[in-house]
Scaffold this motif. Structure first.
Motif, PDB file in Angstrom:
ATOM      1  N   UNK A  17       0.846  -1.191   0.000  1.00 62.36           N
ATOM      2  CA  UNK A  17       0.000   0.000   0.000  1.00 62.36           C
ATOM      3  C   UNK A  17       0.884   1.245   0.000  1.00 62.36           C
ATOM      4  N   UNK A  18       0.304   2.376  -0.362  1.00 65.89           N
ATOM      5  CA  UNK A  18       1.075   3.615  -0.451  1.00 65.89           C
ATOM      6  C   UNK A  18       0.342   4.746   0.252  1.00 65.89           C
ATOM      7  N   UNK A  19       1.120   5.670   0.780  1.00 63.77           N
ATOM      8  CA  UNK A  19       0.557   6.846   1.425  1.00 63.77           C
ATOM      9  C   UNK A  19       1.299   7.142   2.703  1.00 63.77           C
ATOM     10  N   UNK A  20       0.878   8.198   3.376  1.00 61.60           N
ATOM     11  CA  UNK A  20       1.489   8.554   4.646  1.00 61.60           C
ATOM     12  C   UNK A  20       0.521   9.426   5.441  1.00 61.60           C
ATOM     13  N   UNK A  21       0.784   9.493   6.743  1.00 59.82           N
ATOM     14  CA  UNK A  21      -0.012  10.286   7.671  1.00 59.82           C
ATOM     15  C   UNK A  21       0.929  11.295   8.311  1.00 59.82           C
ATOM     16  N   UNK A  22       0.465  12.511   8.513  1.00 62.06           N
ATOM     17  CA  UNK A  22       1.295  13.532   9.154  1.00 62.06           C
ATOM     18  C   UNK A  22       1.581  13.125  10.593  1.00 62.06           C
ATOM     19  N   UNK A  23       2.844  13.227  10.970  1.00 59.04           N
ATOM     20  CA  UNK A  23       3.303  12.907  12.314  1.00 59.04           C
ATOM     21  C   UNK A  23       3.655  14.215  13.026  1.00 59.04           C
ATOM     22  N   UNK A  24       3.252  14.329  14.286  1.00 59.12           N
ATOM     23  CA  UNK A  24       3.559  15.513  15.085  1.00 59.12           C
ATOM     24  C   UNK A  24       4.575  15.139  16.168  1.00 59.12           C
ATOM     25  N   UNK A  25       5.668  15.889  16.285  1.00 61.43           N
ATOM     26  CA  UNK A  25       6.666  15.605  17.324  1.00 61.43           C
ATOM     27  C   UNK A  25       6.062  15.767  18.721  1.00 61.43           C
TER      28      UNK A  25
ATOM     29  N   UNK B 140       3.064  16.932  28.591  1.00 63.81           N
ATOM     30  CA  UNK B 140       3.233  16.373  27.258  1.00 63.81           C
ATOM     31  C   UNK B 140       3.123  17.525  26.267  1.00 63.81           C
ATOM     32  N   UNK B 141       4.157  17.724  25.449  1.00 65.24           N
ATOM     33  CA  UNK B 141       4.190  18.839  24.511  1.00 65.24           C
ATOM     34  C   UNK B 141       4.135  18.283  23.082  1.00 65.24           C
ATOM     35  N   UNK B 142       3.118  18.725  22.325  1.00 67.63           N
ATOM     36  CA  UNK B 142       2.945  18.316  20.938  1.00 67.63           C
ATOM     37  C   UNK B 142       3.195  19.534  20.062  1.00 67.63           C
ATOM     38  N   UNK B 143       4.120  19.402  19.106  1.00 69.15           N
ATOM     39  CA  UNK B 143       4.427  20.501  18.201  1.00 69.15           C
ATOM     40  C   UNK B 143       3.575  20.364  16.944  1.00 69.15           C
TER      41      UNK B 143
END
Length: 63
Positions: free
Chosen positions: A43-51, A59-62
């Protein structure tokens, strides 16, 4: 990780099964890396990842 499947039909990813470094999408049977958001071949594709990091007790999410 953005809460949207990269599959053309979409779908939410929250509440799905995960193991070690992968999230499993039960709607489309895709395996998605929690490290970089890339869907495992064939399969192909991707999901945005947040640091994410822990600062003191927060917990700090950028975004």
């Amino acid at each position: 990780m953005k809460n949207k499947s990269p599959h053309p039909k979409g779908g939410k990813l929250s509440g799905r099964l995960f193991s070690a470094e992968f999230l499993f999408c039960p709607f489309h049977d895709w395996k998605i890396s929690l490290v970089n958001g890339v869907v495992q071949a064939p399969d192909q594709g991707s999901v945005k990842i947040y640091p994410v990091k822990v600062v003191e007790n927060d917990l700090v999410i950028t975004l």
